[in-house]
Each structure stands twice: as C-alpha cells, then as structure tokens.
Design a protein around this motif. Structure first.
Motif, mmCIF file in Angstrom:
data_model
loop_
_atom_site.group_PDB
_atom_site.id
_atom_site.type_symbol
_atom_site.label_atom_id
_atom_site.label_comp_id
_atom_site.label_asym_id
_atom_site.label_seq_id
_atom_site.Cartn_x
_atom_site.Cartn_y
_atom_site.Cartn_z
ATOM 1 N N VAL A 146 0.839 -1.203 0.000
ATOM 2 C CA VAL A 146 0.000 0.000 0.000
ATOM 3 C C VAL A 146 0.870 1.248 0.000
ATOM 4 C CG1 VAL A 146 -1.630 1.358 1.377
ATOM 5 C CG2 VAL A 146 -2.017 -1.089 1.036
ATOM 6 N N LEU A 147 1.960 1.234 0.773
ATOM 7 C CA LEU A 147 2.868 2.386 0.794
ATOM 8 C C LEU A 147 3.482 2.622 -0.577
ATOM 9 C CD1 LEU A 147 4.708 1.931 4.222
ATOM 10 C CD2 LEU A 147 2.972 3.643 3.626
ATOM 11 N N ALA A 148 3.859 1.528 -1.257
ATOM 12 C CA ALA A 148 4.411 1.657 -2.611
ATOM 13 C C ALA A 148 3.359 2.229 -3.561
ATOM 14 C CB ALA A 148 4.907 0.305 -3.115
ATOM 15 N N LEU A 149 2.118 1.757 -3.419
ATOM 16 C CA LEU A 149 1.030 2.250 -4.259
ATOM 17 C C LEU A 149 0.809 3.746 -4.034
ATOM 18 C CD1 LEU A 149 -1.393 1.732 -6.171
ATOM 19 C CD2 LEU A 149 -2.744 1.207 -4.126
ATOM 20 N N LEU A 150 0.760 4.164 -2.777
ATOM 21 C CA LEU A 150 0.540 5.573 -2.462
ATOM 22 C C LEU A 150 1.702 6.441 -2.948
ATOM 23 C CD1 LEU A 150 -0.923 5.213 1.150
ATOM 24 C CD2 LEU A 150 -2.169 5.773 -0.950
ATOM 25 N N THR A 151 2.913 5.899 -2.891
ATOM 26 C CA THR A 151 4.073 6.641 -3.385
ATOM 27 C C THR A 151 3.920 6.934 -4.867
ATOM 28 O OG1 THR A 151 5.516 5.593 -1.747
ATOM 29 C CG2 THR A 151 6.582 6.604 -3.654
ATOM 30 N N GLY A 152 3.516 5.925 -5.636
ATOM 31 C CA GLY A 152 3.323 6.117 -7.066
ATOM 32 C C GLY A 152 2.166 7.057 -7.376
ATOM 33 N N LEU A 153 1.062 6.877 -6.660
ATOM 34 C CA LEU A 153 -0.111 7.710 -6.918
ATOM 35 C C LEU A 153 0.131 9.169 -6.556
ATOM 36 C CD1 LEU A 153 -3.063 5.421 -5.743
ATOM 37 C CD2 LEU A 153 -2.200 5.797 -8.069
ATOM 38 N N SER A 154 1.042 9.410 -5.609
ATOM 39 C CA SER A 154 1.341 10.795 -5.236
ATOM 40 C C SER A 154 1.923 11.579 -6.412
ATOM 41 C CB SER A 154 2.321 10.837 -4.058
ATOM 42 O OG SER A 154 3.632 10.446 -4.457
ATOM 43 N N ARG A 155 2.545 10.875 -7.344
ATOM 44 C CA ARG A 155 3.105 11.551 -8.511
ATOM 45 C C ARG A 155 2.002 12.034 -9.452
ATOM 46 N NH1 ARG A 155 7.319 13.369 -6.894
ATOM 47 N NH2 ARG A 155 8.446 13.334 -8.865
ATOM 48 N N LEU A 156 0.825 11.402 -9.347
ATOM 49 C CA LEU A 156 -0.323 11.836 -10.143
ATOM 50 C C LEU A 156 -0.995 13.035 -9.484
ATOM 51 C CD1 LEU A 156 -1.897 8.376 -11.065
ATOM 52 C CD2 LEU A 156 -0.245 9.738 -12.358
ATOM 53 N N SER A 157 -1.125 13.000 -8.157
ATOM 54 C CA SER A 157 -1.748 14.131 -7.474
ATOM 55 C C SER A 157 -0.876 15.380 -7.589
ATOM 56 C CB SER A 157 -2.003 13.792 -5.998
ATOM 57 O OG SER A 157 -0.800 13.599 -5.292
ATOM 58 N N LEU A 158 0.444 15.178 -7.696
ATOM 59 C CA LEU A 158 1.354 16.304 -7.883
ATOM 60 C C LEU A 158 1.446 16.730 -9.348
ATOM 61 C CD1 LEU A 158 4.196 15.147 -5.470
ATOM 62 C CD2 LEU A 158 2.795 17.202 -5.199
ATOM 63 N N GLN A 159 0.820 15.946 -10.231
ATOM 64 C CA GLN A 159 0.758 16.271 -11.668
ATOM 65 C C GLN A 159 2.138 16.275 -12.338
ATOM 66 O OE1 GLN A 159 -2.748 17.353 -13.196
ATOM 67 N NE2 GLN A 159 -2.830 15.822 -11.591
ATOM 68 N N VAL A 160 3.047 15.417 -11.874
ATOM 69 C CA VAL A 160 4.385 15.369 -12.471
ATOM 70 C C VAL A 160 4.601 14.108 -13.304
ATOM 71 C CG1 VAL A 160 5.422 16.850 -10.726
ATOM 72 C CG2 VAL A 160 5.370 14.374 -10.348
ATOM 73 N N HIS A 161 3.612 13.219 -13.324
ATOM 74 C CA HIS A 161 3.673 12.003 -14.136
ATOM 75 C C HIS A 161 2.291 11.682 -14.677
ATOM 76 C CE1 HIS A 161 7.728 10.372 -13.821
ATOM 77 N NE2 HIS A 161 7.734 10.638 -12.524
ATOM 78 N N TYR A 162 2.273 10.980 -15.792
ATOM 79 C CA TYR A 162 1.025 10.445 -16.331
ATOM 80 C C TYR A 162 0.731 9.100 -15.667
ATOM 81 C CZ TYR A 162 1.578 13.861 -20.121
ATOM 82 O OH TYR A 162 1.718 15.013 -20.851
ATOM 83 N N PRO A 163 -0.540 8.675 -15.652
ATOM 84 C CA PRO A 163 -0.870 7.368 -15.080
ATOM 85 C C PRO A 163 -0.078 6.211 -15.709
ATOM 86 C CG PRO A 163 -2.866 8.648 -15.333
ATOM 87 C CD PRO A 163 -1.759 9.450 -15.973
ATOM 88 N N SER A 164 0.158 6.274 -17.010
ATOM 89 C CA SER A 164 0.912 5.191 -17.654
ATOM 90 C C SER A 164 2.368 5.177 -17.202
ATOM 91 C CB SER A 164 0.828 5.307 -19.179
ATOM 92 O OG SER A 164 1.257 6.582 -19.625
ATOM 93 N N ASP A 165 2.911 6.339 -16.811
ATOM 94 C CA ASP A 165 4.267 6.395 -16.257
ATOM 95 C C ASP A 165 4.331 5.621 -14.942
ATOM 96 O OD1 ASP A 165 4.902 8.198 -18.306
ATOM 97 O OD2 ASP A 165 4.550 9.941 -17.035
ATOM 98 N N VAL A 166 3.322 5.862 -14.113
ATOM 99 C CA VAL A 166 3.263 5.228 -12.804
ATOM 100 C C VAL A 166 3.023 3.728 -12.949
ATOM 101 C CG1 VAL A 166 1.982 5.123 -10.623
ATOM 102 C CG2 VAL A 166 2.523 7.346 -11.658
ATOM 103 N N LEU A 167 2.102 3.353 -13.834
ATOM 104 C CA LEU A 167 1.852 1.932 -14.083
ATOM 105 C C LEU A 167 3.119 1.246 -14.572
ATOM 106 C CD1 LEU A 167 -0.034 -0.503 -14.332
ATOM 107 C CD2 LEU A 167 -0.667 0.326 -16.628
ATOM 108 N N GLY A 168 3.802 1.873 -15.516
ATOM 109 C CA GLY A 168 5.052 1.310 -16.019
ATOM 110 C C GLY A 168 6.084 1.156 -14.922
ATOM 111 N N GLY A 169 6.160 2.137 -14.013
ATOM 112 C CA GLY A 169 7.098 2.064 -12.895
ATOM 113 C C GLY A 169 6.780 0.918 -11.954
ATOM 114 N N PHE A 170 5.495 0.753 -11.635
ATOM 115 C CA PHE A 170 5.088 -0.355 -10.767
ATOM 116 C C PHE A 170 5.467 -1.700 -11.380
ATOM 117 C CE2 PHE A 170 1.388 2.325 -8.941
ATOM 118 C CZ PHE A 170 2.143 2.696 -7.839
ATOM 119 N N VAL A 171 5.115 -1.861 -12.647
ATOM 120 C CA VAL A 171 5.321 -3.149 -13.311
ATOM 121 C C VAL A 171 6.811 -3.466 -13.466
ATOM 122 C CG1 VAL A 171 4.962 -4.436 -15.449
ATOM 123 C CG2 VAL A 171 3.112 -3.026 -14.514
ATOM 124 N N LEU A 172 7.574 -2.481 -13.928
ATOM 125 C CA LEU A 172 9.010 -2.713 -14.114
ATOM 126 C C LEU A 172 9.704 -2.932 -12.768
ATOM 127 C CD1 LEU A 172 11.351 -2.942 -16.063
ATOM 128 C CD2 LEU A 172 11.635 -0.464 -15.950
#
Length: 194
Positions: A146-172
């Motif tokens: 959950v902490l890893a998920l929230l870390t990635g999602l915070s980049r969306l709330s800050l508007q510095v990444h696209y959702p596909s960037d975050v998804l790609g980061g999680f998967v890789l």
C-alpha cells in the motif's frame, strides 16, 4: 516466471505509450487525481534521500543481525540497479512530463513508482522473514505494498507524471525485484557457488 510476465507487461505498456494509445486515459487520470492532494505527502517515500537512508539502514541491519552478505548485495543491486535501469529507459523513451510539471527530466517510467516498489517490497521481504505466522507476513507485505502504491499515486496528485508512467514504474519495479530475489534465493541455495 513473475519477472518474465512483468517484463512482457511492461513492454506492452511502453508500446502503448509510444503508439499514443494511453493518451486519453493519461489525460483523464491527471484530471481525476488533480484534487487528491492528500496523496502529496507520500511522495517523500520515493525521494532519493529517503530511499538512500532506508537502504543503508537495511544493509547495516542485514550485517549486524544476520551477517547476510548476499542480502546486502541484493539491496545494492536491486535499488542501485533499479535507479540505473529507470534512468536509461527514461532517456531511451524521452517522454516529456505533463504540461504543468515544475520539475525536469523525462517522464516514463516513474522513478518514484519503480524504485519505491523495489525498496519497499524488499524491506517487506526481509521483515516478513522475522515472523513465523503467515497472517503476520501477509500483513507486512500488505502494508508495504500500500505504501508503494501511495508513493506512485502521489506523482499523479502532484501532476508530475502520467498514469501510464506510474503503471510502467510499478510493473518494471516488480519485475526487476522478482528477478533480483530469484537470483538471491538461488545464491543462498547454492551457498554462493555459481
């Protein structure tokens, strides 16, 4: 197997980004998360200083409490190698960040999502080994996931990444960590003999 499936999934996300297939979903996702400012503080979990401090503490702990040299190498290879792979792919893809991002660098894949996934789940892996009950181990993995998920999602709330960037980061991040853990377990099983 997990690493291979993750790598294929990541390549599919990469291809989708390159082909522009994710454009509508990315724009819609940014609009959705724009009002989720409560996520912003979690971005500190993916900052370089935070990752560096926790990784060093983990390496020290593995030495003093377990004398696990292979575990120490695992942390360095997983976290350090993850950084290197992330930066390399970012430069290969060369995707610009969202229009209003106030930071530099390329966007795909998200380093916070990728490295956050790697070091937080790695920390969970070693902490879970200290527990004997399956439920306790599952709870540890759950909390850190959950902490890893929230870390990635915070980049969306800050508007510095696209959702596909975050998804790609999680998967890789998950795929690379799985490969590192497989090599670690193999080295332990063989007693370090390759």
């Amino acid at each position: 197997m997990i690493a291979a499936v993750g790598a294929v999934f990541f390549l599919a996300v990469w291809a989708s980004v390159a082909a522009g297939v994710t454009k509508a979903a990315d724009e819609g996702g940014l609009q959705l998360f724009d009002s989720w400012q409560w996520l912003d503080p979690f971005t500190f979990l993916g900052n370089g200083k935070t990752i560096g401090i926790i990784s060093v503490m983990l390496v020290i702990g593995l030495w003093f409490f377990r004398r696990d040299v292979y575990g120490m190498v695992l942390v360095v290879v997983a976290v350090g190698g993850g950084y290197g792979i992330n930066e390399w792919i970012k430069h290969v893809v060369g995707r610009e960040r969202p229009p209003h991002a106030e930071i530099g660098g390329f966007s795909f894949p998200s380093g916070h999502a990728m490295i956050g996934t790697i070091y937080l789940l790695l920390l969970a892996y070693f902490l879970a080994q200290t527990r004997t009950k399956r439920g306790e181990r599952a709870a540890i993995y759950g909390v850190f996931a959950v902490l890893a998920l929230l870390t990635g999602l915070s980049r969306l709330s800050l508007q510095v990444h696209y959702p596909s960037d975050v998804l790609g980061g999680f998967v890789l991040g998950g795929a690379y960590l799985s490969a590192c853990l497989a090599l670690y377990r193999m080295s332990i099983h063989r007693g370090g003999r390759w």
